[in-house]
Structure formats: C-alpha cells, structure tokens
Design a protein around this motif. Structure first.
Motif, mmCIF file in Angstrom:
data_model
loop_
_atom_site.group_PDB
_atom_site.id
_atom_site.type_symbol
_atom_site.label_atom_id
_atom_site.label_comp_id
_atom_site.label_asym_id
_atom_site.label_seq_id
_atom_site.Cartn_x
_atom_site.Cartn_y
_atom_site.Cartn_z
ATOM 1 N N LEU C 190 -33.740 61.944 110.245
ATOM 2 C CA LEU C 190 -32.495 62.986 109.624
ATOM 3 C C LEU C 190 -31.699 62.057 108.839
ATOM 4 O O LEU C 190 -31.459 62.148 107.689
ATOM 5 N N THR C 191 -30.964 61.032 109.460
ATOM 6 C CA THR C 191 -30.370 60.256 108.813
ATOM 7 C C THR C 191 -30.730 59.572 107.694
ATOM 8 O O THR C 191 -30.186 59.424 106.399
ATOM 9 N N ARG C 192 -32.213 59.201 107.581
ATOM 10 C CA ARG C 192 -32.802 58.358 106.534
ATOM 11 C C ARG C 192 -32.805 59.135 105.523
ATOM 12 O O ARG C 192 -32.252 58.831 104.340
ATOM 13 N N SER C 193 -33.331 60.567 105.524
ATOM 14 C CA SER C 193 -33.551 61.326 104.345
ATOM 15 C C SER C 193 -32.149 61.886 103.762
ATOM 16 O O SER C 193 -31.942 61.992 102.528
ATOM 17 N N SER C 194 -31.058 62.058 104.842
ATOM 18 C CA SER C 194 -29.940 62.623 103.900
ATOM 19 C C SER C 194 -29.165 61.572 103.505
ATOM 20 O O SER C 194 -28.555 61.678 102.429
ATOM 21 N N MET C 195 -29.548 60.354 104.124
ATOM 22 C CA MET C 195 -28.950 58.938 103.350
ATOM 23 C C MET C 195 -29.424 58.931 101.889
ATOM 24 O O MET C 195 -28.521 58.605 100.916
ATOM 25 N N LEU C 196 -30.684 58.850 101.875
ATOM 26 C CA LEU C 196 -31.325 58.618 100.684
ATOM 27 C C LEU C 196 -30.869 59.750 99.705
ATOM 28 O O LEU C 196 -30.447 59.357 98.617
ATOM 29 N N GLU C 197 -30.743 61.048 100.022
ATOM 30 C CA GLU C 197 -30.355 61.951 99.199
ATOM 31 C C GLU C 197 -28.762 61.647 98.659
ATOM 32 O O GLU C 197 -28.519 61.723 97.659
ATOM 33 N N VAL C 198 -27.916 61.156 99.793
ATOM 34 C CA VAL C 198 -26.625 61.153 99.455
ATOM 35 C C VAL C 198 -26.388 59.845 98.528
ATOM 36 O O VAL C 198 -25.554 59.870 97.480
ATOM 37 N N LEU C 199 -27.313 58.823 98.580
ATOM 38 C CA LEU C 199 -27.094 57.746 97.794
ATOM 39 C C LEU C 199 -27.387 57.713 96.364
ATOM 40 O O LEU C 199 -27.225 57.216 95.532
ATOM 41 N N PHE C 219 -19.645 53.020 103.694
ATOM 42 C CA PHE C 219 -19.206 53.781 104.917
ATOM 43 C C PHE C 219 -18.205 54.809 104.736
ATOM 44 O O PHE C 219 -18.187 56.009 105.371
ATOM 45 N N ARG C 220 -17.541 54.774 103.426
ATOM 46 C CA ARG C 220 -16.632 55.869 103.106
ATOM 47 C C ARG C 220 -17.106 56.975 102.454
ATOM 48 O O ARG C 220 -16.755 58.126 102.740
ATOM 49 N N HIS C 221 -17.936 56.730 101.621
ATOM 50 C CA HIS C 221 -18.560 57.744 100.634
ATOM 51 C C HIS C 221 -19.724 58.467 101.224
ATOM 52 O O HIS C 221 -20.207 59.389 101.274
ATOM 53 N N ALA C 226 -23.643 61.876 104.517
ATOM 54 C CA ALA C 226 -25.132 61.678 105.067
ATOM 55 C C ALA C 226 -25.249 62.249 106.681
ATOM 56 O O ALA C 226 -26.176 62.586 107.269
ATOM 57 N N ILE C 227 -23.786 62.183 107.297
ATOM 58 C CA ILE C 227 -23.905 62.510 109.158
ATOM 59 C C ILE C 227 -23.847 63.869 108.976
ATOM 60 O O ILE C 227 -24.270 64.423 110.181
ATOM 61 N N LEU C 228 -23.697 64.626 108.059
ATOM 62 C CA LEU C 228 -23.460 66.246 108.187
ATOM 63 C C LEU C 228 -24.718 66.778 108.804
ATOM 64 O O LEU C 228 -24.481 67.525 109.866
ATOM 65 N N PRO C 229 -25.817 66.514 108.350
ATOM 66 C CA PRO C 229 -27.068 67.262 108.796
ATOM 67 C C PRO C 229 -27.210 66.469 110.296
ATOM 68 O O PRO C 229 -27.906 67.392 111.095
ATOM 69 N N VAL C 230 -26.934 65.633 110.681
ATOM 70 C CA VAL C 230 -27.134 65.093 112.158
ATOM 71 C C VAL C 230 -26.107 65.794 112.861
ATOM 72 O O VAL C 230 -26.789 66.511 113.924
ATOM 73 N N VAL C 231 -25.144 66.427 112.800
ATOM 74 C CA VAL C 231 -24.090 67.043 113.381
ATOM 75 C C VAL C 231 -25.044 68.255 113.851
ATOM 76 O O VAL C 231 -24.868 68.959 114.785
#
Lengths: 318, 336, 310
Positions: C190-199, C219-221, C226-231
C-alpha cells in the motif's frame, strides 16, 4: 536576404537547390510522410502487456500445473487418498510414498493433490457465486441509481460492517461443515465488494456518450446493461475474481484450522496442515508439502492477479 | 540589455518503451532582464519540457538533456543537485498549470510559502509567516492574515493560483517560469491572474517565461514570442511582428484558428488539420510539412534552418522564406 | 463533525444489533440444545439446567432476555465451564491478545511503511523488486504456515525461543512476527503504490521548484500524503490480526481470546461462541470508527460529511 544559419545541428544547407524544389506539393504527396503508430485493440493490448510480464506468465503456468496435478496427482501416485495402512504410519518420503504417509498410513502425495483440488474448488465456486450475485446487485445499483441504489447500498453497508469471518464461522458451526456450506458461508458477505466494484464502474460509464447514444436510439435498460455496461466493466471484475480465489482458499484453510473445514476422509490443504501441525515436531514432512503447495498456489494467484490488473488497467500500473 | 537566460541547442530525449522520444530538438533562445517571453505551441510540442528543463525539473533519467542553459552567466546543466536547490525557488520560480493539484493538500498555504523563505533567506518562522501574509496580500488575496492558515481545499481555483504565484515569487526570483498558468482557470479569473503577474513583474523587475497556447494572453503581456512545433523553434520575434507579419505557416495557422472581435461573421475560423508528428521518429524534413498548406518539394527531405527574416530580431524556420520560394499567397507579407 | 460521528455510531449499533440477532437465531436454529446430547444427565437435572439457562421459555422471550442482558453487558454463563461467566473468560484472555495485537500492529506498521518507502524510492531497481517479492510472499503464505515454520526452525531446531507459552518477553517474539507478517506485507504494498503515486504528483514538482531538498520533499511533502491510504487499512488490519491471533495463539499455546474461541467452537460452547463473536465485532467496529476519526484529523480535505466510498 534569407541567410542560412549553420549553427542549427540538423539543418541541411540548401546549396544547389533549384526552382523545382520549391514546387508546391499536392495533398496526396504529403500523406506518405505522416508516421502512424499501429493501433491495437484494448484486449489485445492487455494480452500483450500480460504476456510480457514474465512473473505473471510463470505464475499462470505454475497454476495450470497445479490444476493438472490436482486432477491426475492421485492416479499417478498409485495410492488411494483414503486407503489406510497401519503398518506404514508417519513414514518419511520414499520411493513408494513420495511425500511420506500420515498418522493413518495414508499416502501424503495423493492426499496433497486431492487437497489442492478441494481448495481450488472452494476458491473457484466462491468466486463464481460472488460474481453472479455481485454483478447482478451491483449492476442494478449502478444502473438504476436513485432510491434503489440508496436502499441496496445501505443494506450492503450494514452487511459489510459485520466482520465477515465471524459470520462465516457462526454459519458453519450451525450448518455443519461441507464444501457446500463453506462456499455458501464465504459468499454471504463476499459478493458485496464485487457489487460495489460493478456499481462504481457502471456509475462511471453510464453517462458516457456511447451509452447515451444507444439510449437515444431506443435501447432498453436490460440491453444497455448487458450489451454496453458489463463488457466495459469486465476488466476490474476479472481482477477482483482473481483475488477472490486465494482469499477463499485462505479462508477455507482458516476454517479447517478451527475444525470447520472439509471433513475426513476428504481433505483440503488446510485440514492436512492442521492435522500435521499436531505432530509437526516429530514428523515435519507431513506439514511441509501441503504448506508449500498452499503458499505456492496463493503466491501464484496473487502475482497473476497483480499482473492482470496492471495489464488491464495500465493507468494503475505502478 | 542584460541577458539573464541564454539557451543554446537544448535537446531533451526520453527513453520510452519502443524508442526514444525527442521532446526538445535543438532549441535556442534568450530572455532579457525584466521582459516577458512567451513560448507558444500545441500540446506536445515540447514547450513544457523546455520550461521544466530550465530548472532541471525534468526527471533524469529517463530524460537526457544536452546543450547549454546559461542563467546569469552560469551553466545550469552542469550544476550539482545541491547547487540547483539553491537556484530553484530563490533565483527562478515556477508556476504550474493546474492549481488544483500543484499545491500540497496536507500543508497550509502559509507553510507552503514559508518553506522557501526559511530555506533560501534564512528567515525565522515568525518572520517568514509575516512575509507570507505580505505575499498573499500582494497577489490580491483578501484577509491574508486568516487565509495564511488555511489549506488549499479551502481556496477557489483562482485563489489557489494566486497562492502559487505567492509561493513562486516569495524569494523574489529574477526569473519566473509560468507553465500555462491560466489554462485551467475560468476566463474571468485568467485576466486577474495575468494582471497579478504583470503588477508583480513591474514591482520586482522579474523576467517571465510564459508557456501558453492562449494567443490572446500572449498579445496582451508578452514582449517577445517563441513559437515551437515538434520540439523545435519555428519562429521567434517581437510580439508585434509575430502577430502582424507571421513568417511561418504554423504561426499563421495558430493565429487563424483564434476568433477575433474584428472578424466578419461569415469569415470562418481556419483550423490546422492533422496532428503533430510522432517524436519517436521525427520526419527528416520540416516537421510541419505534412500539415502545411504551402508545403513544397524541398520541405519533405530538408529541415529548414531558423533564419532571420524581415523585422528586428525576427526569425523563422520555413523554406517559404528562401529566395527561390514563391511568394506566400495570403496577406501578401512576403517581400522576397 | 458531531453529526458525522453520530451517524457512524448509529450504523455501528445497527450492525451490532443485526449481528447479535443473527447469532442468537443461528444458535437457536441448531436442533436440540446443548444438554440433550449428554445422556448421563437425569431428566430432572436437565430440566433444572434448562430452566437455569432459560431454555424452557418461548423463543421470543429468550430473545428479549438475551437482548436485555446484552444491553447490560451480560453475556451469560459458559455452558461448558462450570460457574464461569463469558465476561470473565473474555477478561482473562483479552489482556494477552491485546498485548500481542499491539506489538503486532507496531511491528507491521513500522516494517510495512519502511519497506514501502524503500521500494518506492528504488522504483524498478533491485530493492524494489526484492521488496515487492517479499510483500507478495507475505500476503501469500498463510499465517499458520509462518507460525509453524517459525516454531519449528527457531524453536525446535535452533532453540532460540521457547516453543510455546507466554512467560517472559522473548516469548512474544515469534507470535508477534507470525501475526505481523501479513499486515506488514499489505502495508508495504500500500505504502509503495501510494508513495509512487504521490511522488509524481504536481505538488511534489512544486516543492522541487521551490528548491526543497530530497529529504524534506520525502518527509514533509510525500510521506504525509502517501500515508493516508495506510490509515484506511487500520480497520482491515485489526480484522487480520484478530483472525491471525486465533491461529497464532493456538499454535504457540497462548491463553488468549483466540485460543478460547477455538476451544469454544470445538466444545460447541454456544454462549461463549456468541459472546466472543460479539466482542470481536465490537473491537472491529471500534477500529473502523477510530480509522474514520484518524483519517479526518490527518487529511484536512475530509469535511466529515461525505459518504465513504465502496
């Protein structure tokens, strides 16, 4: 007054150009210059993408092998999965019993493939039931919208918020475990996510031009639903199905663990693992083969499902 | 006049499946201090990639950028990443097309303005916040004191773009690159945003590179215009010359496809037929030839060079400007 | 905000009511009652037992009593363990299960998020492929396989840890890992795919154009978005961990709720099954409720009146 700049890399110095070179071209002469990339249909494109994903293709091949072995494994072992041999209990793998024997002297090789077959059937049937109910309910919700959607959605919401594993367990405690009841119990809540996916797809699609166009041509609701909307929603449906199978296999294995799985003498991979677990420290090989096989099956389904999703929806590819 | 930016033979290639896309194919231009240069062209012509490579924002790899970008006399392409960080935001600011997605949804507008100030000017948090409020006021956001603590989703599209301008100009950069800053906005808001940019340009003496396909905006604010097609500059010159006396059929096509107020009712808008060429395999000759009404035999195998034409600093890359070419049929502008 | 929370609470109560009723009628649908099978009990005593558990009353009256008791948090007596209330059994087991669950959540969130970020930052390189492989493996290998493999290799063969029991802190290691593997793998993906999207998001480009350093952008942006879907995964994760605990506690012989649940099913201790089911349901629904609240706090865009998506 036109001075040619030679700085520009690709520019051709036009020395020796004649008046003839400056004749106007007619339309047909220009056509040949337009480079058009070959256009391919969405399905073919998806298949090409899937085929180029070597992990997904390897998983597909392994899955096919597992299916074949589940069909013929018992007959090539030379043992019946039920026949007990009290002279040969808990034997190590040997040339006679390739995967060893269990506590009743039954051939683990034959039982493993038999179990794989049962596990796969549970997964397959659960996926099919989810598909039928989910597509119908989701189709109705998405297509009609309004009040119908509202009410069905509320029902789904409530059903969905009840932890599904608990309902499944309760049902099987009451109904007594069998393949039929297990599939039934898994489907009680399983179809909801499918229904939501279909609903979402249809909501998105139904306002698009081609649906409006066919509606204005007088096509009825049912026709639009099955001719236009479902075929377009098929991609996400297939992906969800691929993911339902391993989930169902896992759920069945979990139920087996509670003693609520497929009952003896038949066995699923889950029941075999549960039986082997009790004697794991002494006879670890009884555990090894079914555990590896269930993990491999789930792994292949997951990798294949991921590959399928990437292939069908390149936008989602990460 | 002082040149703050000088771009020479800029080329950007992207490796993709099936080949290399030559997004920018040898672009030359410069920007003087305090002037506004517009880069126009259809989408996919390389104007955005050009703009982003000025700040080295084109992801590389997969992109390979060659040529030379001299900013205030210093070569940008050879700078280290750390050095680039000290140029971005401080010396060059950038505004993007879609204000809905170019602001971070989880940080307040104020924080997003303050970040650059804290990093580049070493301001304390409170000083930076004060400056952020000033910036919001400058870009015309009412109640900046309370707005500074709001999140982007609480702003309208136009307000967000004002916020973007505030972010880009917070550290008073010498060059502002505006990549289609008004495309995603309502027409009424577009004018307001352009006015804000013009006002601040006068106030700070900023040079602006304006990427757009809106020729109305160009006529309004640009000093000079660069027309790009298929990764190349096809015409450049003073705004007046480009509009009154276009020397490239593509530029003329762009101008003819825009409705004018003085147009007669029965005078049709003339679209440019066809689509730009595939830049994985660009044509050997003039890239526009396949769509050009005036195309000649010479155009297909030979790529025309960008040559000086009539008018001060006016250049065009078209064989029609060659002395052997027949005079251009319409408008009678050809004097060869 | 208040209205939204009240609405959520209302749905929780409705769902619980549906579940409680379903449990009740399902249990009643089983032919006979638990005391019929035990033939050695004399008729008189059986009648006494039936009277004691209210089984002689009509169904609707039993149902009302049951609901009334539920409202007073009275889950009744265990049918198989003499003089023991269901609540007290839950009370004993919950502590162990909760401890294990919390350890597992901490481990899986940390490991999952870190792995997901590492994978995203090394997109399409070796570390990415390797992490995806680990993650797919993690969601594929059932936790009873993980648990028994750990037990066999680390416990029996290498003797690093005690094979079973929960006596000192090292005893927590194997059950925690066994519980955390699945959610950690999920979170990593989850983190990987949302991180890739956010980046690739525009606002990351804005941050780069501001001259922010890679570390601050990360870290800030990026991370915060990216952590939102993890929640949103907190709810399903709780479900996973509960399901997992049933297995893991059984394998490692830990006297938590999961073990009682398995026992109650094998013994057909209906009141205990019902009680534990409801208890689990409440925990899960609370987890979902907390997810909604947490999401609202982390994502300023949520106005707390929009319906959640399917």
């Amino acid at each position: 007054m036109a001075t040619i700049e030679t700085k520009q890399g690709q520019a051709v110095d036009p020395q020796g150009l004649t008046k003839a070179d400056f004749q106007k071209l007619d339309h047909s002469e220009k056509k040949g210059e337009v480079v058009v990339r070959e256009s391919i249909s969405a399905w073919k494109d998806a298949w090409l993408r899937l085929r180029s994903n070597k992990y997904a293709m390897a998983s597909l091949i392994i899955l096919l092998l597992i299916v074949i072995m589940a069909l013929i494994g018992q007959s090539i072992s030379g043992h019946d999965y039920r026949s007990q041999d009290y002279m040969a209990t808990n034997e190590k793998p040997s040339s006679n019993h390739w995967f060893g024997t269990d506590d009743l002297g039954r051939d683990v090789f034959a039982r493993t493939w038999m179990g794989a077959g049962i596990s796969l059937q549970v997964g397959l049937y659960a996926a099919l039931v989810d598909l039928v109910i989910g597509v119908i309910v989701g189709g109705i919700m998405g297509y009609f919208g309004g009040k119908v959607d509202e009410i069905l959605n509320r029902i789904c919401d409530i059903l969905y918020s009840i932890p599904n594993m608990l309902i499944v367990i309760l049902l099987i405690v009451v109904l007594e475990p069998s393949m039929f009841t297990i599939v039934l119990a898994l489907s009680i809540t399983g179809w909801i996510s499918m229904a939501w996916i279909v609903r979402g797809q249809i909501m998105q699609l139904k306002n698009q031009e081609y649906v409006l166009a066919s509606r204005s041509l007088g096509a009825g609701s049912g026709r639009i639903l099955f001719r236009h909307l479902i075929p377009n929603a098929i991609g996400p449906i297939i992906v969800t199905l691929t993911m339902t199978v391993p989930n169902a296999i896992f759920s069945e294995a979990f139920l087996s663990f509670l003693g609520l799985g497929v009952q003896s003498p038949a066995a699923s991979l889950g029941t075999m693992i549960n039986d082997a677990l009790k004697a794991m420290t002494v006879y670890p090989w009884r555990m090894l083969f079914p555990a590896v096989l269930i993990s491999l099956t789930m792994l292949c389904f997951n990798i294949f499902g991921d590959g399928l999703r990437d292939a069908l929806d390149p936008k989602m590819k990460k | 006049m002082e040149r703050i930016l000088e771009v020479k033979d800029l080329r950007v290639n992207f490796k993709v499946r099936g080949g290399t896309v030559q997004a920018v194919r040898g672009v030359n231009f410069h920007v003087n201090k305090g002037e506004t240069v517009a880069i126009v062209g259809e989408s996919g012509c390389g104007k955005s990639v050009t703009a982003q490579s000025l700040m080295r924002l084109v992801p590389s790899p997969p992109a390979v950028t060659t040529g030379s970008i001299k900013f205030k006399g210093e070569e940008i392409l050879t700078k280290s990443l750390r050095q680039m960080e000290n140029i971005r935001g401080k010396e060059m600011g950038m505004i993007f097309q879609d204000p809905m997605t170019s602001l971070n949804p989880t940080l307040t507008i104020g924080k997003q303005i303050m970040e650059g100030l804290v990093k580049h000017q070493g301001l304390s948090a409170s000083a930076a916040k004060q400056r952020a409020v000033e910036m919001l006021k400058l870009v015309g956001i009412p109640n900046p004191e309370s707005r500074v603590n709001q999140y982007p989703h609480e702003f309208s599209g136009g307000m967000r773009q004002r916020g973007m301008i505030a972010i880009a100009l917070a550290c008073n950069p010498s060059l502002l690159i505006a990549d289609e800053p008004t495309t995603a906005l309502d027409v009424t808001v577009q004018a307001q945003i352009m006015n804000v940019m013009k006002d601040l340009q006068v106030k700070f003496g900023t040079s602006i590179i304006l990427i757009t396909h809106d020729l109305g905006v160009v006529a309004d604010v640009a000093d000079r215009v660069i027309v790009m097609y298929a990764g190349k500059v096809v015409e450049s010159g003073k705004t007046r010359d480009i509009f009154k006396n276009p020397k490239h059929p593509y530029t003329r096509g762009l101008l003819e496809s825009v409705p004018r107020l003085d147009q007669k009712k029965d005078e049709p808008l003339i679209p440019i037929y066809g689509t730009p060429p595939d830049l994985i395999k660009p044509p050997a000759g003039c890239a526009f030839a396949a769509r050009c009404k005036e195309a000649m035999r010479v155009c297909l195998p030979n790529d025309p060079a960008l040559v000086s034409v009539e008018g001060e600093d006016h250049r065009a890359a078209c064989w029609l400007n060659h002395e052997l070419a027949h005079p251009i049929s319409s408008e009678g502008g050809e004097s060869a | 905000m208040i209205r939204y929370l009240l609405k959520k609470l209302f749905y929780m109560v409705v769902s619980l009511f549906v579940l409680a009723s379903a449990t009740f009628f399902l249990m009643k649908a089983i032919p006979g009652n638990p005391f019929m099978s035990e033939k050695e009990i004399p008729k008189a005593i059986r009648a006494m037992l039936e009277a004691k558990y209210g089984l002689d009353k009509p169904l609707w009256s039993q149902y009302l009593t049951y609901l009334n008791n539920l409202i007073h948090l009275d889950l009744g007596m265990s049918m198989k363990q003499q003089y023991t209330t269901v609540s007290s059994i839950i009370g004993t087991g919950f502590l162990y299960s909760l401890q294990l669950g919390i350890f597992a959540i901490i481990l899986s969130v940390t490991a999952g998020v870190v792995l997901g970020i590492i994978a995203a930052l090394n997109h399409r390189k070796f570390l990415d492929t390797f992490t995806i492989f680990l993650a797919v493996l993690g969601v594929s290998v059932p936790n009873f396989v993980v648990a028994s493999a750990l037990q066999y290799f680390l416990g029996v063969k290498l003797r690093w840890f005690d094979v079973a029991g929960l006596n000192d802190i090292t005893d927590y290691v194997m059950p925690t890992i066994a519980l955390a593997v699945l959610p950690a793998a999920f979170i990593a993906r989850l983190t990987r795919s949302s991180m890739l999207e956010v980046l690739t998001a525009d606002y990351i480009k804005t941050a780069r154009a501001k001259g922010m350093s890679g570390r601050i952008i990360l870290f800030r942006h990026a991370l915060r978005n990216a952590i939102l879907p993890v929640v949103t995964y907190i709810g399903p994760m709780t479900a996973n961990i509960i399901t997992g605990s049933v297995i893991v506690e059984q394998i490692f012989g830990i006297g938590g709720l999961g073990k009682f649940f398995v026992n109650s099913i094998t013994n057909r201790d209906y009141t205990l099954i019902m009680g534990l089911t409801l208890f689990y349901a409440v925990i899960l629904m609370l987890a979902r409720f907390l997810t909604d609240i947490a999401y609202a706090f982390i994502d300023p865009r949520i106005k707390l009146n929009s319906r959640k998506e399917g």
